[in-house]
Design an enzyme around this catalytic site. Structure first.
Site, PDB file in Angstrom:
ATOM      1  CG  ASN A 104      -0.411  -0.111   2.498  1.00 23.55           C
ATOM      2  OD1 ASN A 104       0.667  -0.675   2.662  1.00 23.55           O
ATOM      3  ND2 ASN A 104      -1.070   0.435   3.494  1.00 23.55           N
ATOM      4  CD  GLU A 150       4.597  -0.268  13.346  1.00 22.50           C
ATOM      5  OE1 GLU A 150       3.395  -0.093  13.606  1.00 22.50           O
ATOM      6  OE2 GLU A 150       5.499   0.220  14.037  1.00 22.50           O
ATOM      7  CB  CYS A 187      -1.893   0.751   8.326  1.00 19.67           C
ATOM      8  SG  CYS A 187      -0.654   2.036   8.360  1.00 19.67           S
ATOM      9  CD  GLU A 192       8.068   0.669  10.833  1.00 25.36           C
ATOM     10  OE1 GLU A 192       7.267   1.199  10.058  1.00 25.36           O
ATOM     11  OE2 GLU A 192       8.754  -0.328  10.538  1.00 25.36           O
TER      12      GLU A 192
HETATM   13  P1  NAD Z   1       0.481  -9.001   3.913  1.00 25.21           P
HETATM   14  O1  NAD Z   1       0.530  -9.314   5.367  1.00 25.21           O
HETATM   15  O2  NAD Z   1      -0.200  -9.921   3.009  1.00 25.21           O
HETATM   16  O3  NAD Z   1       1.980  -8.848   3.341  1.00 25.21           O
HETATM   17  C1  NAD Z   1       2.923  -7.947   3.883  1.00 25.21           C
HETATM   18  C2  NAD Z   1       4.315  -8.421   3.510  1.00 25.21           C
HETATM   19  O4  NAD Z   1       4.598  -9.629   4.228  1.00 25.21           O
HETATM   20  C3  NAD Z   1       4.483  -8.770   2.023  1.00 25.21           C
HETATM   21  O5  NAD Z   1       5.770  -8.382   1.601  1.00 25.21           O
HETATM   22  C4  NAD Z   1       4.343 -10.286   2.018  1.00 25.21           C
HETATM   23  O6  NAD Z   1       4.969 -10.910   0.934  1.00 25.21           O
HETATM   24  C5  NAD Z   1       5.022 -10.651   3.325  1.00 25.21           C
HETATM   25  N1  NAD Z   1       4.607 -11.932   3.898  1.00 25.21           N
HETATM   26  C6  NAD Z   1       3.414 -12.555   3.772  1.00 25.21           C
HETATM   27  N2  NAD Z   1       3.414 -13.718   4.476  1.00 25.21           N
HETATM   28  C7  NAD Z   1       4.635 -13.804   5.068  1.00 25.21           C
HETATM   29  C8  NAD Z   1       5.244 -14.757   5.935  1.00 25.21           C
HETATM   30  N3  NAD Z   1       4.604 -15.852   6.349  1.00 25.21           N
HETATM   31  N4  NAD Z   1       6.509 -14.544   6.358  1.00 25.21           N
HETATM   32  C9  NAD Z   1       7.165 -13.422   5.980  1.00 25.21           C
HETATM   33  N5  NAD Z   1       6.657 -12.491   5.149  1.00 25.21           N
HETATM   34  C10 NAD Z   1       5.397 -12.674   4.703  1.00 25.21           C
HETATM   35  O7  NAD Z   1      -0.106  -7.516   3.852  1.00 25.21           O
HETATM   36  P2  NAD Z   1      -0.541  -6.694   2.572  1.00 25.21           P
HETATM   37  O8  NAD Z   1      -1.825  -7.234   2.070  1.00 25.21           O
HETATM   38  O9  NAD Z   1       0.641  -6.586   1.642  1.00 25.21           O
HETATM   39  O10 NAD Z   1      -0.754  -5.253   3.234  1.00 25.21           O
HETATM   40  C11 NAD Z   1      -1.944  -4.853   3.808  1.00 25.21           C
HETATM   41  C12 NAD Z   1      -1.906  -5.008   5.321  1.00 25.21           C
HETATM   42  O11 NAD Z   1      -0.805  -4.285   5.868  1.00 25.21           O
HETATM   43  C13 NAD Z   1      -3.133  -4.446   5.990  1.00 25.21           C
HETATM   44  O12 NAD Z   1      -3.572  -5.284   7.016  1.00 25.21           O
HETATM   45  C14 NAD Z   1      -2.627  -3.128   6.583  1.00 25.21           C
HETATM   46  O13 NAD Z   1      -3.363  -2.624   7.654  1.00 25.21           O
HETATM   47  C15 NAD Z   1      -1.261  -3.492   6.974  1.00 25.21           C
HETATM   48  N6  NAD Z   1      -0.475  -2.285   7.124  1.00 25.21           N
HETATM   49  C16 NAD Z   1      -0.066  -1.918   8.379  1.00 25.21           C
HETATM   50  C17 NAD Z   1       0.652  -0.749   8.556  1.00 25.21           C
HETATM   51  C18 NAD Z   1       1.149  -0.326   9.914  1.00 25.21           C
HETATM   52  O14 NAD Z   1       2.068   0.472   9.971  1.00 25.21           O
HETATM   53  N7  NAD Z   1       0.606  -0.820  11.001  1.00 25.21           N
HETATM   54  C19 NAD Z   1       0.978   0.046   7.440  1.00 25.21           C
HETATM   55  C20 NAD Z   1       0.522  -0.358   6.189  1.00 25.21           C
HETATM   56  C21 NAD Z   1      -0.186  -1.540   6.034  1.00 25.21           C
END
Ligand code: NAD
Length: 476
Positions: free
Chosen positions: A148, A244, A278, A456
């Site tokens: 995102n 996060e 997020c 962060e």
């Molecule tokens: P996601 O959890 O599917 O993926 C995030 C990252 O983790 C990707 O690079 C993915 O390839 C990797 N990943 C997935 N499974 C993994 C595993 N088992 N081990 C290691 N790495 C793995 O998330 P998304 O769909 O890409 O992003 C959206 C989510 O991120 C939403 O829930 C959003 O709220 C959250 N988000 C949180 C913040 C914050 O700062 N709290 C900021 C932005 C987005």
């Protein structure tokens, strides 16, 4: 074809496999990239480990200067990096420019801390000895980033890590690796030494980073289920973790609020980046007396958000990033309307030939959303906002805290007492009082409850990329 960045190598995956990155607005292929895996992560971790030897021992003022020079060079390339980001992610070019600039500025912000690491002198009972607490970099750090905000969220990890003397293996989301590769390439052209930041690409590299024995800390931004898997896997090698995760930020608007300010903040908070944020206003609780006025202003703002291809300068909201992501938001909206919610604005896909090939959706505002609707319990990761009337602050706070998440929160009121009570009682890592939902570099940012832990931004994030070590000097 784009390649991974490992030390001085611009490399394909060890397996030779590749995949395509597609434009969410048009479906066109933007580039082909390596589908990396554990062997590539191993190579990157070894490279980062070699670089750690020199990077961590370099005089800290020299590190600071290298990072400033590298970030300035990267900032000279904002326009081309932003275009790439819009093509792979979908967001509008205005949003991409902001984000690309934030990447470079963040490297610069943390560069200024590189030579300001402080420890402690501790007097010990025996006067022939004294103690020190020194701070050291941790070693090789893993950074795992979602799609995102590919650049901002990479910078949030890379910038404090390298400023403190660590080296990094960075994994962008599989669907958004291109602008990230371009940013790191630009930092290296600007003087960042080889091996300090290595970029691996491909779905399978995430788990390999978390499991790699050389990597000492992992920072993940992602969904809550991914965070739980990463934490469990990190336990095998007892890595430090910063998580996060997802959020469902409540916003409370009381009768005495500045409704114009509130409508602006809620509109930006919910619809910026096509609602894929997020930190975002994901649940709105409005006191009866403010309800009609606020809805009128919010609807007027939503009506101005023309969806369109992010590269078109008239677009005010890009498409959603993937088809699955759009289907999920549509299912959440349908669940609410099936239970009796009313659509105040949007609620469908925009029509016309410009929209046929992309994952477009209208900004959507729903009211009378019943308490058992999915939108109140789950994260809504798209531009749809459920609204609920509340009688008073007590009810608003009870509903706001009735969520598994605890990332951000906001309140709009002119009562200091009400604002102060919300600050104390809202279960979240951030509370904005009469302010735009913007995460500032200067303030530590991170969630509570199932939104994760660790910080962060701010000096706090920098410190979390150092370890304390106690030292005793004897024989004085
Ligand atoms: P996601 O959890 O599917 O993926 C995030 C990252 O983790 C990707 O690079 C993915 O390839 C990797 N990943 C997935 N499974 C993994 C595993 N088992 N081990 C290691 N790495 C793995 O998330 P998304 O769909 O890409 O992003 C959206 C989510 O991120 C939403 O829930 C959003 O709220 C959250 N988000 C949180 C913040 C914050 O700062 N709290 C900021 C932005 C987005």
């Amino acid at each position: 074809m784009a390649t991974m960045i490992i030390e001085g190598d611009r490399t394909k995956a060890a397996s030779g496999k590749t995949y395509e990155v597609r434009n969410p607005a048009t479906g066109e292929v933007v580039d082909e990239v390596p589908a990396g895996g554990p062997a590539d992560v191993d190579k990157a971790a070894q490279a980062a480990s070699r670089a750690f030897g020199t990077w961590s021992r370099m005089p800290s003022n020299q590190r600071r200067e290298i990072l400033h020079k590298a970030s300035q060079h990267m900032l000279s390339k904002v326009e081309e990096i932003a275009t790439l980001l819009t093509k792979e992610q979908g967001k509008t070019i205005l949003e991409s420019r902001l984000e690309a600039r934030r990447f470079g500025e963040n490297i610069g912000w943390f560069a200024d801390l590189a030579d300001k690491i402080h420890g402690q002198y501790v007097r010990l009972p025996d006067l022939t000895t004294y103690g020190l607490v020194v701070r050291k970099p941790i070693g090789v750090c893993g950074a795992i980033v979602p799609w995102n905000f590919p650049l901002t969220l990479a910078a949030n990890k890379v910038a404090p890590a390298i400023a403190a003397g660590n080296t990094v293996v960075l994994k962008p989301a599989s669907t958004t690796p291109l602008a990230t590769l371009a940013c790191i390439e630009a930092l290296m052209e600007g003087g960042l030494p080889e091996g300090v930041v290595n970029v691996v690409v491909g779905q399978a590299t995430g788990e390999a980073i978390v499991g790699h024995p050389t990597i000492r800390k992992v920072a993940l931004t992602g969904s809550t289920p991914t965070g739980k898997r990463v934490m469990a896997k990190a336990a095998e090698t007892l890595k430090k973790v910063t998580l996060e995760l997802g959020g469902s930020d409540p916003c409370i608007v009381l009768d005495d609020a500045d409704l114009e300010g509130a409508a602006r903040a809620i509109s930006v908070g919910r619809f910026f980046n096509c609602g894929q944020q997020c930190l975002s206003t994901k649940r709105l609780y409005v006191q009866e007396g403010a309800y009609d006025g606020l809805m009128e202003k919010l609807i007027a703002r939503a009506a101005k958000l023309k969806p369109g291809n992010g590269l078109d300068k008239d677009s005010r909201m890009g498409p959603m990033h993937t088809e699955t992501q759009r289907a999920e938001v549509e299912a959440q909206v349908k669940d609410a309307t099936d239970r009796g919610a009313k659509v105040l604005f949007g609620g469908a896909r925009p029509e016309g030939s410009d929209y046929e090939k992309g994952w477009f959706i209208e900004p959507t505002i729903l009211t009378d959303v019943p308490d058992d609707a999915r939108m109140w319990r789950e994260e809504v990761f798209g531009p749809a906002l459920p609204v609920r009337r509340v009688k008073d602050l007590d009810e608003a706070l009870r509903l706001a805290n009735d969520s598994p998440f605890g990332l951000g929160s906001s309140i709009w009121t002119s009562s200091m007492a009400a604002a102060h009570r919300a600050v104390l009682e809202l279960e979240a890592g951030y509370t904005w009082v009469n302010a735009l939902v913007v995460a500032h570099d200067e303030l530590p940012f991170g969630g509570t409850k199932q939104s994760g832990f660790g910080k962060e931004h701010g000096v706090e994030a920098f410190m979390q990329y150092t370890e304390e070590k106690s030292v005793v000097y004897g024989g004085l």
